[in-house]
Design a protein around this motif. Structure first.
Motif, short mmCIF file in Angstrom:
data_model
loop_
_atom_site.label_atom_id
_atom_site.label_comp_id
_atom_site.label_asym_id
_atom_site.label_seq_id
_atom_site.Cartn_x
_atom_site.Cartn_y
_atom_site.Cartn_z
N ASN A 119 0.78 -1.24 0.00
CA ASN A 119 0.00 0.00 0.00
C ASN A 119 0.81 1.29 0.00
N VAL A 120 2.09 1.20 0.35
CA VAL A 120 2.91 2.41 0.39
C VAL A 120 3.75 2.52 -0.86
N HIS A 121 4.60 1.50 -1.11
CA HIS A 121 5.49 1.56 -2.26
C HIS A 121 6.11 0.18 -2.46
N PRO A 122 6.04 -0.40 -3.67
CA PRO A 122 6.64 -1.72 -3.88
C PRO A 122 8.14 -1.74 -3.58
N ASP A 123 8.82 -0.62 -3.82
CA ASP A 123 10.26 -0.50 -3.55
C ASP A 123 10.49 0.46 -2.39
N VAL A 124 9.74 0.26 -1.31
CA VAL A 124 9.74 1.23 -0.21
C VAL A 124 11.12 1.41 0.40
N PHE A 125 11.93 0.34 0.49
CA PHE A 125 13.24 0.46 1.12
C PHE A 125 14.27 1.09 0.19
N GLU A 126 13.98 1.10 -1.09
CA GLU A 126 14.85 1.78 -2.04
C GLU A 126 14.66 3.29 -1.91
N GLU A 127 13.41 3.73 -1.81
CA GLU A 127 13.14 5.16 -1.69
C GLU A 127 13.37 5.67 -0.27
N PHE A 128 13.13 4.80 0.72
CA PHE A 128 13.27 5.22 2.11
C PHE A 128 14.22 4.28 2.85
N PRO A 129 15.53 4.33 2.54
CA PRO A 129 16.48 3.39 3.15
C PRO A 129 16.62 3.55 4.65
N THR A 256 13.69 -17.18 8.01
CA THR A 256 12.43 -16.45 8.23
C THR A 256 12.44 -15.13 7.48
N TRP A 257 13.59 -14.45 7.48
CA TRP A 257 13.70 -13.20 6.72
C TRP A 257 13.42 -13.46 5.23
N ILE A 258 14.00 -14.53 4.71
CA ILE A 258 13.81 -14.84 3.29
C ILE A 258 12.36 -15.21 3.00
N ALA A 259 11.76 -16.01 3.88
CA ALA A 259 10.36 -16.42 3.67
C ALA A 259 9.43 -15.22 3.73
N GLU A 260 9.64 -14.33 4.72
CA GLU A 260 8.78 -13.16 4.85
C GLU A 260 8.93 -12.22 3.66
N LYS A 261 10.15 -12.11 3.14
CA LYS A 261 10.37 -11.27 1.96
C LYS A 261 9.64 -11.86 0.75
N THR A 262 9.71 -13.18 0.60
CA THR A 262 9.02 -13.84 -0.51
C THR A 262 7.52 -13.59 -0.44
N ILE A 263 6.94 -13.72 0.73
CA ILE A 263 5.50 -13.51 0.88
C ILE A 263 5.13 -12.05 0.67
N ALA A 264 5.94 -11.14 1.19
CA ALA A 264 5.66 -9.71 1.01
C ALA A 264 5.65 -9.34 -0.47
N GLU A 265 6.64 -9.84 -1.22
CA GLU A 265 6.70 -9.55 -2.65
C GLU A 265 5.53 -10.21 -3.39
N ALA A 266 5.19 -11.42 -2.98
CA ALA A 266 4.07 -12.12 -3.62
C ALA A 266 2.77 -11.36 -3.41
#
Length: 315
Positions: A119-129, A256-266
């Protein structure tokens, strides 16, 4: 200073704010458990002051806006004073506790990485590191400057309480403005990779690498999905050492970090694109769509197809 917890801090890990409040015996009436976002005035939660929390580890982002309140909060081994005009935020994985002596208007916003992505930005950490910062120093603003943020969080609160079918999208757009104001005032040139000690740098490098790798997967720049060994190789570390550092510093295993990232992107792709389930599965490194569907359902409780339908029906 926080009181000594009655249970081991390692056991106090909360996925949502609602879980945290239920554990601490705090009211949860104003928390919508159907969304990974919440906002409320802490005055409505803490009827009796002073209040000293147990030490805990949240698995969500927290933003605190203190118009009128005082106390202290602890992040890992750092203790900060909280005074009128204070703004601060914390991200998942750190030990936290707080001590409120007095409060009239103190708004807390919590949200998950999935909500940020969707809901904020698909690349949120790129724009807001700066969202990946190890420890963020609180800022105390002048009254006129704080008023800019107050206008935003009160509008977000209004939308959170509304029944609009577009609630999350409206909140997401307002939150972009809020993050841009934070970036403008505090972290315009911030780069989290230079912060902290060696272990902190390992964690932040991993987080940045994880974020970049999934951007590259989705943009078809790479096809091979990174495993722990790949992330370790990037930093010239043994995978066991990397795994231990990540677990100790963040409270979550690297898997867990990898799994959560996969689900967030999905979730983001399911909501924001018309990509087929088969193509989406391939983009995220699954050789079969059924493997992806089973994986998604295991972690979310629903299938990718149903998740997309539910989102479309509420858009």
């Amino acid at each position: 200073m926080a009181n000594s917890p009655s249970a081991s801090p390692e056991k106090l890990v909360f996925k949502t704010l609602r879980d945290q409040y239920l554990h601490f015996g705090l009211p949860v009436d104003d928390i919508d458990e159907k969304t990974d976002f919440s906002i409320h005035n802490l005055k409505d939660i803490h009827a009796t002051l002073p209040y000293i929390s147990q030490t805990f580890r949240p698995n969500f982002f927290s933003f605190v806006f203190v118009k009128n309140g005082s106390g202290k909060y602890t992040t890992d081994d750092l203790v900060f004073d909280t005074v009128p005009g204070t703004i601060y935020f914390t991200n998942p994985g750190h030990y936290k506790s707080y001590h409120w002596k007095q409060m009239e208007e103190v708004y807390l916003v919590t949200l998950s990485e999935s909500f940020l992505k969707e809901n904020v930005h698909p690349d949120v950490f790129e724009e807001f590191p700066f969202l990946l910062a190890e420890t963020v120093q609180p800022r105390v603003l002048a009254e006129a400057e704080f008023a800019e943020f107050e206008q935003l969080y009160l509008q977000i609160n209004k939308e959170y309480l509304a029944a609009s079918p577009y609630r999350n999208r409206i909140i997401g757009n307002l939150f972009v403005v809020l993050l841009l104001k934070i970036k403008e005032y505090f972290w315009k040139d911030y780069n989290p990779i230079y912060e902290g000690n060696r272990s902190s740098q390992i964690v932040k490098t991993f987080k940045l690498s994880l974020e970049k790798h999934y951007r590259d997967l989705i943009s078809h720049k790479v096809e091979h999905v990174f495993r722990v060994q790949d992330y370790a190789d990037e930093q010239f570390l043994h995978p066991n050492y990397l795994s231990n550092v990540i677990k100790i510093k963040t409270g979550k295993p690297i898997g867990t970090w990898i799994a959560e990232k996969t689900i967030a992107e999905a979730k983001s792709l399911l909501q924001n694109s018309a990509t087929s389930i088969k193509e989406l599965a391939w983009m995220l490194g699954f050789t079969e769509a059924t493997h992806f569907s089973n994986y998604f359902k295991k972690h979310t409780g629903t299938s990718p197809v149903l998740y997309r339908k539910q989102h479309l029906s509420s858009s």
